[in-house]
Design a protein around this motif. Structure first.
Motif, short mmCIF file in Angstrom:
data_model
loop_
_atom_site.label_atom_id
_atom_site.label_comp_id
_atom_site.label_asym_id
_atom_site.label_seq_id
_atom_site.Cartn_x
_atom_site.Cartn_y
_atom_site.Cartn_z
N ARG A 1 100.71 -17.93 -46.07
CA ARG A 1 99.56 -18.35 -47.47
C ARG A 1 98.00 -18.22 -46.68
NH1 ARG A 1 102.56 -21.90 -50.50
NH2 ARG A 1 104.40 -20.67 -51.11
N GLY A 2 97.93 -16.99 -46.01
CA GLY A 2 96.65 -16.54 -45.85
C GLY A 2 96.07 -17.72 -44.61
N THR A 3 94.74 -17.95 -44.79
CA THR A 3 94.03 -18.81 -43.83
C THR A 3 94.06 -20.13 -44.23
OG1 THR A 3 91.96 -18.46 -45.15
CG2 THR A 3 92.40 -16.93 -43.18
N GLY A 4 94.78 -20.59 -45.17
CA GLY A 4 94.81 -22.10 -45.71
C GLY A 4 95.27 -22.16 -47.14
N VAL A 5 95.29 -23.31 -47.56
CA VAL A 5 95.68 -24.08 -49.04
C VAL A 5 94.78 -24.95 -49.30
CG1 VAL A 5 97.50 -24.42 -50.57
CG2 VAL A 5 97.98 -23.30 -48.48
N LEU A 6 94.22 -24.86 -50.63
CA LEU A 6 93.39 -25.90 -51.19
C LEU A 6 94.55 -26.53 -52.17
CD1 LEU A 6 90.34 -24.08 -51.99
CD2 LEU A 6 90.22 -26.28 -50.43
N VAL A 7 94.33 -27.66 -52.47
CA VAL A 7 95.41 -28.46 -53.22
C VAL A 7 94.71 -29.05 -54.60
CG1 VAL A 7 97.06 -30.35 -53.34
CG2 VAL A 7 96.75 -29.10 -51.35
N ALA A 8 95.39 -28.83 -55.77
CA ALA A 8 94.93 -29.24 -56.78
C ALA A 8 95.17 -30.91 -57.11
CB ALA A 8 95.31 -28.67 -58.33
N GLU A 9 94.21 -31.58 -57.84
CA GLU A 9 94.38 -33.26 -57.67
C GLU A 9 95.61 -33.40 -58.22
OE1 GLU A 9 91.10 -35.27 -59.19
OE2 GLU A 9 89.78 -34.57 -57.60
N ASP A 10 96.25 -32.83 -59.47
CA ASP A 10 97.39 -33.30 -60.13
C ASP A 10 98.62 -32.76 -59.45
OD1 ASP A 10 97.53 -30.55 -60.51
OD2 ASP A 10 97.61 -30.55 -62.54
N VAL A 11 98.58 -32.30 -58.15
CA VAL A 11 99.92 -32.23 -57.43
C VAL A 11 100.46 -33.37 -56.96
CG1 VAL A 11 100.90 -30.92 -55.34
CG2 VAL A 11 99.24 -29.77 -56.78
N THR A 12 101.60 -33.51 -57.21
CA THR A 12 102.02 -35.04 -56.99
C THR A 12 103.02 -34.92 -55.52
OG1 THR A 12 104.15 -34.61 -58.15
CG2 THR A 12 101.92 -35.72 -59.37
N ASN A 13 103.37 -34.05 -55.18
CA ASN A 13 104.36 -33.92 -53.90
C ASN A 13 103.69 -33.77 -52.71
OD1 ASN A 13 103.94 -31.27 -55.01
ND2 ASN A 13 105.94 -30.50 -53.98
N VAL A 14 102.31 -33.50 -52.57
CA VAL A 14 101.65 -33.46 -51.48
C VAL A 14 100.38 -34.26 -51.20
CG1 VAL A 14 100.09 -31.63 -50.18
CG2 VAL A 14 102.20 -30.85 -51.34
N ALA A 15 100.29 -35.06 -50.26
CA ALA A 15 99.17 -36.03 -50.17
C ALA A 15 97.91 -35.50 -49.71
CB ALA A 15 99.55 -37.06 -49.14
N ALA A 16 98.15 -34.40 -48.97
CA ALA A 16 96.83 -33.74 -48.07
C ALA A 16 96.09 -32.93 -49.51
CB ALA A 16 97.34 -32.72 -47.33
N LYS A 17 95.03 -32.85 -49.21
CA LYS A 17 93.57 -32.13 -50.25
C LYS A 17 93.42 -30.68 -49.77
CE LYS A 17 89.26 -33.20 -48.56
NZ LYS A 17 87.84 -33.76 -48.59
#
Length: 539
Positions: free
Chosen positions: A392-408
């Motif tokens: 996933r390249g250098t990293g991942v940003l997480v959308a607010e409506d993602v329910t199965n991940v607590a990290a942002k």
């Protein structure tokens, strides 16, 4: 202190973060006797370091925005020019509910410059991309001076652009939702470019071209003080803490007295008419202050900095460079104490009115300021051959409506920084460093465990990761920071700075005053130090 018969005025700097160290260095170079006080055991503030699994890592800010050249020039000035490095160009990804995709190119804070581009359509779908493209034909309405970024994006490009692209980026970078941030603060020049181009997407492309930037890459999805994706980013070989070490070394060379591990209880200003009168009539605290600045100019306004160990430092000036909440608390002690009348005035029965007290008390009231932002960084060092390909390249940003991940957000640090991969994998070829960020703007950071961090990293990277692969784990909490870009913040800061200037010999600097990011912090600290130097020299 006197040098060659000339009075050498003194300044106490409260806070040994980058802003405080930069200010101390500037003041020392101008000839002042400088003492830096910080309750932490180490200097640097949010530019911090720790060791995990035997690898020295940044535990706070790990990169800087290169635009303008401010940080690079300052690093060169400190002798670090040959250690400047750039990150891997792989770029970051975006995690949506149920899918992940590379973050689109040609974006500014997630705002697409080419709404119908394939990488944008993958995230928005055709309906979202077409709605965003309408920005090109919608009539242009002049943006209000205090317009928030969320309102602007929603009106011009629609909710999908806001929720799926802009919100994850702005939350990761500025620790606040786009609806809460001032567009002028986070994207200076954007509304002016809109006036010229007639559309938001046109403005984005205009600014990217003006900055001479390549297509956007994510900067640091899970670090402190990061620039937005689309900004050119740099770092230091060995970690950003090299900046702190160089600053400390240069401050010590210049004679700065650095006192760590001792906090500041209060700061107050007191008029000391004459050292002899002060010795006879002043309170014990005032006498101690007069004694520690015995070479003070007759009749000069003196400052007393009371430390948590009971000692008192007297000085001609004070620079408050502490974190947001700590700085406000200290400024309130000044407001609560007021400016004491001089010993001479008290003896004669003439106690001048303190016209500054009410102003400073008003602008530092707790209810005027939002709560501090809270971020927890989870660092995992592990062995995983599957991560060698940087899935996933250098990293991942997480959308607010993602329910199965607590990290942002997540940063694959060894994929981002070649120097770190070299150090980490010298003896262990498949060793990797991951940084996960928890705590969105306005919300407390949740408790984080290794199990939670591993589960989140597995989902975000698309690779199962287990306890048996872990070689080290660490948590770092950041609690005393402020979302600088929130609407109305600039006006609050301007009011506070004006009140501070009503107290001769007092200044304040830091990210919450000048803006998030090392370039703003360094520039701001230098300006404030020069202003204080000028006022003290002229008095």
């Amino acid at each position: 202190m006197s040098v060659g018969g000339t009075v050498r005025k003194s300044v106490v700097v409260v806070g040994a973060g980058v802003g405080g160290l930069v200010a101390a260095r500037e003041l020392a170079r101008s000839g002042f006797a400088v003492t830096v006080i910080d309750g932490a055991a180490t200097a640097g503030g949010c530019v911090a370091t720790h060791s995990v699994a035997g690898i020295r890592l940044d535990s706070g800010a790990e990169s800087f925005a290169t635009r303008g050249g401010t940080v690079a020039d300052y690093l060169a000035e400190l002798g670090l020019g040959d250690r400047l490095v750039t990150p891997n160009i792989r770029g970051a990804w975006l995690q949506l509910q149920g899918k992940a995709a590379p973050l689109p190119k040609n974006t500014l804070l997630g705002i697409p410059g080419v709404p119908l581009a394939t990488d944008v359509r993958v995230i928005l779908g055709w309906s979202g991309a077409i709605r965003a493209q309408l920005d090109r034909v919608l009539p242009f309405v002049r943006v209000r001076k205090e317009a928030d970024l969320g309102d602007l994006v929603r009106r011009r490009m629609g909710r999908k652009v806001l929720d799926r692209l802009v919100a994850p980026v702005v939350s990761g970078v500025h620790s606040a939702h786009p609806d809460l941030v001032d567009v002028q603060a986070v994207a200076p020049g954007l509304t002016t470019a809109m006036t010229n181009q007639g559309s938001l997407s046109g403005a984005v492309m205009s600014l990217l071209a003006r900055r001479g930037q390549a297509p956007a890459d994510a900067a640091d999805p899970a670090g402190g003080g990061r620039p937005a994706p689309g900004s050119a980013v740099g770092g230091i070989d060995g970690g950003m803490y090299g900046l702190v070490e160089a600053l400390v070394a240069d401050c010590e060379r210049l004679g700065v007295n650095l006192q760590l591990g001792v906090g500041v209880e209060s700061v107050r200003r007191v008029e000391l008419a004459r050292p002899r009168a002060a010795e006879q009539s002043a309170s014990p605290e005032e006498a101690a202050a007069a004694g520690s600045a015995a070479d003070a100019d007759t009749g000069a306004a003196e400052w007393m900095t009371v430390l948590t160990d009971g000692s008192v430092l007297g000085s001609h000036g004070v620079m408050i460079a502490a974190g947001f909440r700590s700085a406000l608390d200290l400024l309130r002690t000044i407001a609560d104490a007021g400016t004491k009348p001089s010993v001479e005035a008290r003896l004669s029965g003439e106690a001048p009115l303190d016209t500054d007290r009410a102003d400073l008390a008003a602008v530092t009231r707790t209810e005027r300021w939002p709560g501090s932002s809270a971020v927890t960084l989870a660092t995992i060092v592990l062995d995983s051959p599957e991560l060698d390909a940087a899935p996933r390249g250098t990293g991942v940003l997480v959308a607010e409506d993602v329910t199965n991940v607590a990290a942002k957000a997540l940063t694959h640090a060894t994929a981002k920084w070649p120097w770190l991969a070299r150090n980490a994998q010298a003896e262990h070829p498949h060793r990797h460093v991951l940084r996960l960020s928890y705590g969105r703007g306005g919300q407390p950071a949740p408790p984080v465990s290794l199990a939670q961090a591993l589960a989140d990293a597995s989902t975000l990277l698309g690779i199962p990761l287990g306890d048996g692969q872990v070689r080290g784990f660490a948590l770092t909490d950041w609690r005393d920071s402020l979302a600088f870009a929130t609407a109305g913040h600039r006006a609050r800061v301007d009011g506070l700075v004006e009140a501070v200037h009503g107290h001769p010999g007092l200044e304040v600097c830091g990210a919450w005053i000048s803006g998030t990011g090392l370039a703003y912090v360094i520039d701001g600290a230098r300006v404030k130090a020069r202003e204080l130097s000028h006022r003290l020299t002229s008095s």
